[in-house]
Design an enzyme around this catalytic site. Structure first.
Site, PDB file in Angstrom:
ATOM      1  N   GLU A  96       0.833  -1.202   0.000  1.00  0.00           N
ATOM      2  CA  GLU A  96       0.000   0.000   0.000  1.00  0.00           C
ATOM      3  C   GLU A  96       0.873   1.259   0.000  1.00  0.00           C
ATOM      4  O   GLU A  96       1.912   1.303   0.666  1.00  0.00           O
ATOM      5  CB  GLU A  96      -0.858   0.039   1.266  1.00  0.00           C
ATOM      6  CG  GLU A  96      -1.894  -1.041   1.314  1.00  0.00           C
ATOM      7  CD  GLU A  96      -2.742  -0.950   2.578  1.00  0.00           C
ATOM      8  OE1 GLU A  96      -3.681  -1.710   2.683  1.00  0.00           O
ATOM      9  OE2 GLU A  96      -2.424  -0.104   3.451  1.00  0.00           O
ATOM     10  N   CYS A 146       3.028   8.419   1.794  1.00  0.00           N
ATOM     11  CA  CYS A 146       3.368   7.460   2.849  1.00  0.00           C
ATOM     12  C   CYS A 146       3.714   6.133   2.170  1.00  0.00           C
ATOM     13  O   CYS A 146       2.879   5.564   1.469  1.00  0.00           O
ATOM     14  CB  CYS A 146       2.183   7.303   3.805  1.00  0.00           C
ATOM     15  SG  CYS A 146       2.453   6.027   5.068  1.00  0.00           S
ATOM     16  N   CYS A 152       4.399  -7.291   7.639  1.00  0.00           N
ATOM     17  CA  CYS A 152       5.283  -6.760   8.677  1.00  0.00           C
ATOM     18  C   CYS A 152       5.522  -7.818   9.733  1.00  0.00           C
ATOM     19  O   CYS A 152       4.572  -8.460  10.196  1.00  0.00           O
ATOM     20  CB  CYS A 152       4.659  -5.512   9.309  1.00  0.00           C
ATOM     21  SG  CYS A 152       5.719  -4.791  10.593  1.00  0.00           S
ATOM     22  N   CYS A 202       1.858  -6.092  15.372  1.00  0.00           N
ATOM     23  CA  CYS A 202       1.014  -5.321  16.297  1.00  0.00           C
ATOM     24  C   CYS A 202      -0.447  -5.764  16.116  1.00  0.00           C
ATOM     25  O   CYS A 202      -0.948  -5.807  14.987  1.00  0.00           O
ATOM     26  CB  CYS A 202       1.142  -3.825  16.021  1.00  0.00           C
ATOM     27  SG  CYS A 202       2.844  -3.239  16.101  1.00  0.00           S
ATOM     28  N   CYS A 255      -3.174  -3.680  14.066  1.00  0.00           N
ATOM     29  CA  CYS A 255      -2.808  -3.215  12.726  1.00  0.00           C
ATOM     30  C   CYS A 255      -3.083  -4.313  11.694  1.00  0.00           C
ATOM     31  O   CYS A 255      -2.661  -5.466  11.896  1.00  0.00           O
ATOM     32  CB  CYS A 255      -1.323  -2.842  12.742  1.00  0.00           C
ATOM     33  SG  CYS A 255      -0.551  -2.735  11.136  1.00  0.00           S
ATOM     34  N   CYS A 307      -2.926   1.433   8.037  1.00  0.00           N
ATOM     35  CA  CYS A 307      -1.933   0.582   7.408  1.00  0.00           C
ATOM     36  C   CYS A 307      -2.449  -0.836   7.171  1.00  0.00           C
ATOM     37  O   CYS A 307      -2.902  -1.504   8.080  1.00  0.00           O
ATOM     38  CB  CYS A 307      -0.731   0.564   8.347  1.00  0.00           C
ATOM     39  SG  CYS A 307       0.534  -0.540   7.883  1.00  0.00           S
TER      40      CYS A 307
HETATM   41  S1  SF4 Z   1       1.806  -0.937  13.238  1.00  0.00           S
HETATM   42 FE1  SF4 Z   1       1.691  -2.523  11.649  1.00  0.00          FE
HETATM   43  S2  SF4 Z   1       3.212  -1.936  10.107  1.00  0.00           S
HETATM   44 FE2  SF4 Z   1       3.683  -0.755  11.988  1.00  0.00          FE
HETATM   45  S3  SF4 Z   1       5.159  -2.024  13.118  1.00  0.00           S
HETATM   46 FE3  SF4 Z   1       3.157  -2.633  13.885  1.00  0.00          FE
HETATM   47  S4  SF4 Z   1       2.547  -4.389  12.606  1.00  0.00           S
HETATM   48 FE4  SF4 Z   1       4.222  -3.331  11.558  1.00  0.00          FE
END
Ligand code: SF4
Length: 361
Positions: free
Chosen positions: A91, A117, A124, A128, A131, A346
């Site tokens: 993205e 961005c 990733c 998290c 996210c 994100c």
């Molecule tokens: S918020 Fe999402 S993209 Fe950012 S570090 Fe955490 S898991 Fe990775």
């Protein structure tokens, strides 16, 4: 086939030397690729025909394919899902900031800042839980060229208006593969290439300490942002699992070292989640944690993902949280809401597209 966007300044010159081309051809090619933003070698009219033909047969200028695009109703945010050569998707988001709110069109003259961005990884590894990217897992790092290509995509779309800022805040942890991210940033700041001022670029990390320490030593004055999201280890271990490797005490020590070395202010990103990290006690603990540090806290009411138990905090609680920080002398901003209606959080567009039948895998 060589992607020219993957070559450093030096590597491009070495390639042309091996081809027995005069050294000035490198600067001409860079002008076409990064300033004129062409994608077709035939358009490089000051290059001889045989060089154009060789470039076309042995190299390429990486252009990711747009497979989904969402514009916000106010025309100020555009998110694209880009497909890379191996079929993976990332993205990239364009955010326009206008003098007048509700500016009706992307090309509105009132627009003051044009920020892109960009992502650095497919997925990733940090994971998290709030996210969409983190929930979808990690696939691979991007190449420097794939990082740069996202910027060039929107630079072409906006031309003749220039992009004014770049935030490395999309999918992925940008400091995990420091050399890759930094090579892309060097291409983007090189005055002979894209020429963006380093101070107009912000790299956001979940707290990859070795990367923060390297940023402190780099001469490029790129801004540092930390995705903090919690004021204590117990909560941050859950919200930002990288904290288990680099706990807050060590992270803050690295950030203080960065500030001491660079004299630059650090931004802490804090996504406010309903009844998770948005209580007055959290605000007070955050103020205590950041006391005396040259910093700024960016409060962001969470962009909730569909299946997530993490939801956005109500506005009154966000304001109360901000007031506690302000009273403690911590500068804050409440991030201008961008793109919630177009799933600009994100990884959210990628997830939505993936769930659609027929999505290219
Ligand atoms: S918020 Fe999402 S993209 Fe950012 S570090 Fe955490 S898991 Fe990775």
């Amino acid at each position: 086939m060589i992607d020219l966007l993957n070559l450093t300044n030096l590597q491009l010159r070495e390639l042309l030397r091996a081809w027995k081309e005069p050294p000035y051809r490198a600067a001409q090619i860079e002008q076409w690729v990064y300033r004129e933003l062409v994608t077709d070698f035939e358009a490089m009219t000051n290059l001889p025909h045989d060089l154009r033909a060789r470039l076309a047969s042995e190299t390429k200028i990486g252009v990711p394919r747009v497979i989904a695009q969402n514009d916000s109703a106010d025309g100020l945010t555009r998110k694209v899902l880009l497909q890379l050569d191996d079929g993976q998707t990332i993205e990239t988001v364009l955010m326009l900031y206008a003098d007048a709110p509700n500016s009706p069109a992307l090309q509105e003259p009132a627009v003051k800042r044009r920020t892109v961005c960009i992502s650095t990884q497919v997925g990733c590894p940090i994971g998290c839980p709030f996210c969409a990217t983190g929930q979808a897992g990690y696939i691979r790092n991007l190449t420097p060229g794939e990082i740069v290509a996202q910027v060039l995509h929107f630079a072409r779309a906006l031309k003749p208006d220039p992009l004014t800022n770049i935030v490395v805040m999309g999918m992925g942890e940008p400091l995990m593969k420091f050399d890759v991210t930094w090579q892309a940033i060097e291409s983007l700041t090189d005055p002979d290439r894209f020429g963006m001022g380093a101070r107009r670029i912000t790299v956001s990390t979940a707290g990859e300490i070795p990367g923060i320490e390297r940023m402190a030593r780099e001469p490029l004055q790129v801004n540092l942002a930390i995705s903090l999201h919690a004021p204590d280890d117990e909560l941050r271990n859950v919200l930002v699992p990288l904290n288990r490797k680099y706990p807050l005490k060590e992270l803050l020590r690295a950030v203080r070292g960065y500030v001491a070395q660079t004299r630059r202010r650090v931004t802490f990103e804090y996504a406010l989640m309903d009844h998770v990290n948005d209580q007055p006690a959290h605000a007070r603990a955050l103020a205590q944690l950041l006391r005396g540090l040259l910093c700024h806290v960016n409060l962001i009411p969470l962009n909730p993902t569909a299946a997530s138990p993490y939801q956005r905090s109500p506005y009154e609680r966000v304001k109360h949280f901000q007031n506690i920080l302000t009273d403690a002398g911590i500068p804050t901003t409440l991030r201008v809401e961008k793109g919630i209606e177009i799933a600009a959080g994100c990884g959210q567009l990628r997830q939505a597209e993936k769930d659609r039948p027929g999505f290219p895998q």
